[in-house]
Structures are given as structure tokens and as C-alpha cells.
Design a protein around this motif. Structure first.
Motif, PDB file in Angstrom:
ATOM      1  N   GLU A 102      -8.697   1.831   5.613  1.00 44.73           N
ATOM      2  CA  GLU A 102      -8.215   3.350   4.859  1.00 44.73           C
ATOM      3  C   GLU A 102      -7.166   1.936   4.362  1.00 44.73           C
ATOM      4  OE1 GLU A 102      -8.292   6.487   8.289  1.00 44.73           O
ATOM      5  OE2 GLU A 102      -6.907   4.297   8.893  1.00 44.73           O
ATOM      6  N   ILE A 103      -6.180   0.819   4.800  1.00 47.43           N
ATOM      7  CA  ILE A 103      -5.543   0.061   4.332  1.00 47.43           C
ATOM      8  C   ILE A 103      -6.129  -0.476   3.166  1.00 47.43           C
ATOM      9  CG2 ILE A 103      -4.228  -2.126   4.155  1.00 47.43           C
ATOM     10  CD1 ILE A 103      -4.535  -1.956   7.732  1.00 47.43           C
ATOM     11  N   VAL A 135      -7.932   1.459   0.768  1.00 51.14           N
ATOM     12  CA  VAL A 135      -7.373   2.418   0.222  1.00 51.14           C
ATOM     13  C   VAL A 135      -6.163   2.793  -0.348  1.00 51.14           C
ATOM     14  CG1 VAL A 135      -7.864   4.975  -0.352  1.00 51.14           C
ATOM     15  CG2 VAL A 135      -9.624   3.806   1.121  1.00 51.14           C
ATOM     16  N   ALA A 136      -5.308   2.606   0.152  1.00 50.01           N
ATOM     17  CA  ALA A 136      -3.845   2.203   0.286  1.00 50.01           C
ATOM     18  C   ALA A 136      -3.034   1.185  -0.721  1.00 50.01           C
ATOM     19  CB  ALA A 136      -2.672   2.161   1.345  1.00 50.01           C
ATOM     20  N   ALA A 174      -1.967   5.085   6.705  1.00 49.71           N
ATOM     21  CA  ALA A 174      -3.135   4.024   6.787  1.00 49.71           C
ATOM     22  C   ALA A 174      -3.796   3.253   8.209  1.00 49.71           C
ATOM     23  CB  ALA A 174      -3.652   3.611   5.508  1.00 49.71           C
ATOM     24  N   GLY A 222      -4.703   2.407  -3.772  1.00 50.41           N
ATOM     25  CA  GLY A 222      -4.490   3.389  -5.162  1.00 50.41           C
ATOM     26  C   GLY A 222      -3.225   3.497  -6.063  1.00 50.41           C
ATOM     27  N   GLN A 223      -1.936   1.710  -4.744  1.00 53.48           N
ATOM     28  CA  GLN A 223      -1.075   1.399  -5.536  1.00 53.48           C
ATOM     29  C   GLN A 223      -0.844   0.490  -6.600  1.00 53.48           C
ATOM     30  OE1 GLN A 223       1.492  -0.829  -2.052  1.00 53.48           O
ATOM     31  NE2 GLN A 223       2.707   0.370  -3.128  1.00 53.48           N
ATOM     32  N   GLY A 243       0.642  -1.297   0.145  1.00 59.94           N
ATOM     33  CA  GLY A 243       0.075   0.347  -0.124  1.00 59.94           C
ATOM     34  C   GLY A 243       0.564   1.551   0.026  1.00 59.94           C
ATOM     35  N   LEU A 244       0.471   1.913  -0.035  1.00 53.31           N
ATOM     36  CA  LEU A 244       1.221   3.976  -0.959  1.00 53.31           C
ATOM     37  C   LEU A 244       1.229   3.847   0.776  1.00 53.31           C
ATOM     38  CD1 LEU A 244      -0.995   5.187  -3.328  1.00 53.31           C
ATOM     39  CD2 LEU A 244       1.311   4.671  -3.817  1.00 53.31           C
ATOM     40  N   ASP A 245       1.499   4.654   1.414  1.00 50.56           N
ATOM     41  CA  ASP A 245       2.535   5.681   2.749  1.00 50.56           C
ATOM     42  C   ASP A 245       1.235   6.906   3.028  1.00 50.56           C
ATOM     43  OD1 ASP A 245       3.647   6.039   4.950  1.00 50.56           O
ATOM     44  OD2 ASP A 245       5.447   6.154   4.259  1.00 50.56           O
ATOM     45  N   ILE A 246       0.081   6.457   3.059  1.00 49.30           N
ATOM     46  CA  ILE A 246      -0.461   7.588   3.702  1.00 49.30           C
ATOM     47  C   ILE A 246      -0.943   7.736   5.398  1.00 49.30           C
ATOM     48  CG2 ILE A 246      -1.231   7.358   1.117  1.00 49.30           C
ATOM     49  CD1 ILE A 246      -4.701   5.884   2.838  1.00 49.30           C
TER      50      ILE A 246
END
Length: 233
Positions: free
Chosen positions: A211-212, A214-215, A206, A218-219, A201-204
Motif C-alpha cells: 500500500e505504501i 502504491v502511495a 497506507a 501515485g505521488q 507518498g500520497l496520504d491514502i
């Protein structure tokens, strides 16, 4: 369209390989560029960007109008592990028209009640990916989310062999270091192992499962929309 061109496009579609039909709007000439041929084509950069975007459209080259028809296979997402993150990720991915399959041999977790409308395969990944699940290819993303090497590792190995466009795995850096050692012992090169997005996952920042999810999604989208060796289209 000439029959030989139509036959070529149909063959690429049947094999789940991408291709772009280039039509010269002035003269009507057409040619097909298969994905494996894009890098060597004179229009390579333009074609790579167009394929990554997944959109057909007009282009102009040296004053000549062209229409680029993009033919790309439907994208699949194979989620390994019927966990809470998977419950959030599955409907999000489906909303983006990804064909989602969840694999988990733990039948208490892989249930239709927890994953309504999602294709479930209650088998071990090495068995499922050998028959029950459509063959992995470069238009597949694989997300391993169980934290259990017995379940995650076979799926990651299959994804790396198939050159899936995205391979991600849940776990801390310490967990991933142990995973790297196992995959290395199994014969995978450091370059191949480095393709695994881990921690996934993207480092947002999360925290919660949604939320994870979504990350992760997104990746996946970023990987899908980035030409190999290029920047996002």
C-alpha cells in the motif's frame, strides 16, 4: 526534416533534455522548442501541458493545424534502500516503464533473489551516485526508504542538487524535522529542502508495504505529469 533540426533533436536526446518539434501542417515549416525555452515561447502553456503528458499529437493555433512531437528522456527511479517497500515498489514502477535502480550497501538485503530483474547497486549512495548509477537529472525520481541518515541523506542531497523531478523520503514528521536540520546545516536552502516529499507518498492511509508503494508511485506519477507551476495534464 532539415538536417539542422535533426541535429538539434539528437543533441537534446543525447543530453537527456526534452524538446518538442512543432510542425505546421499547412506549410510544412518546423521548429524545435527545447524544454528550457518553453516558458518564454508564445505557445508555452500548450507546450508545457503536452510535455507533461508525454504524448505527441495534433493542435490548432489561430486556425492553423500543428503537430507537436514530444521528445522526452526515459524516466528513471532510483530507490535507496532494499527494504520491503522497495520490493513492492520496484515491479510496480517497472510496469510503468520506469527504469528502476535500487541502491543499498547492505548486501544481505540487496540481492537478486529479493529483487528479480531489478538493477542493484550494493554501494553507499555517495559512491554509487558518483559513478555506478547513471547521472541524476530532472527526469529522475529518488525515493529514500532506509530510515538511516548515513544512507538516505547523501542520496537526498544528490537528488536536490540534480533537480530531480521527484524527491521523497520515508519517515515521520519528527524524523523529517531532524533531516531538515541536517540538510540545512549542509547548506541547502529551505526552498530546496521543501521539495522533499516527506512523509513520502500520497496520504491514502497506507499501512502495508504494498500500500505504501502504491502511495509513493501515485505521488511520483503526479509529479511527472504536472507541468512546473501547473496542474496535472
Amino acid at each position: 526534416m532539415q538536417l539542422d533540426i535533426l541535429a538539434l533533436l539528437n543533441a537534446e536526446r543525447a543530453a537527456r533534455r526534452a524538446a518538442i518539434l512543432i510542425t505546421d501542417l499547412d506549410g510544412g515549416d518546423q521548429r524545435v522548442v527545447r524544454e528550457a525555452e518553453i516558458a518564454a515561447d508564445p505557445l508555452g502553456d500548450m507546450l508545457a501541458q503536452r510535455l507533461a503528458s508525454g504524448r505527441s499529437g495534433l493542435a490548432e493555433v489561430e486556425g492553423r493545424p500543428l503537430f507537436l512531437t514530444v521528445q522526452a528522456p526515459p524516466v528513471r527511479l532510483v530507490i535507496v534502500g532494499a527494504v520491503h517497500i522497495s520490493q513492492a515498489l520496484s515491479p510496480m514502477a517497472s510496469a510503468l516503464d520506469l527504469a528502476v535502480t535500487v541502491i543499498d550497501p547492505r548486501t544481505a538485503f540487496a540481492t537478486p533473489e529479493r529483487f528479480p530483474g531489478i538493477s542493484l547497486v550494493p554501494e553507499w549512495p555517495d559512491e554509487a551516485l558518483g559513478g555506478a548509477v547513471p547521472v541524476l537529472d530532472r527526469y529522475c525520481a529518488v525515493a529514500a526508504l532506509t530510515h538511516d541518515p548515513k544512507i538516505d541523506d547523501p542520496a537526498l542531497a544528490a537528488a536536490l542538487r540534480a533537480e530531480c523531478f521527484y524527491v521523497g523520503a520515508l519517515g515521520s514528521r519528527k524524523t523529517h524535522a531532524a533531516r531538515v536540520a541536517r540538510l540545512g546545516a549542509a547548506g541547502f536552502s529551505p526552498e530546496a529542502i521543501a521539495r522533499i516529499a516527506a512523509p513520502i507518498g500520497l496520504d491514502i492511509g497506507a499501512i502495508s508495504p504494498p500500500e505504501i508503494a502504491v502511495a509513493i508511485l501515485g505521488q511520483i506519477v503526479a509529479a511527472l505529469r504536472t507541468p512546473r507551476g501547473g496542474t496535472p495534464a
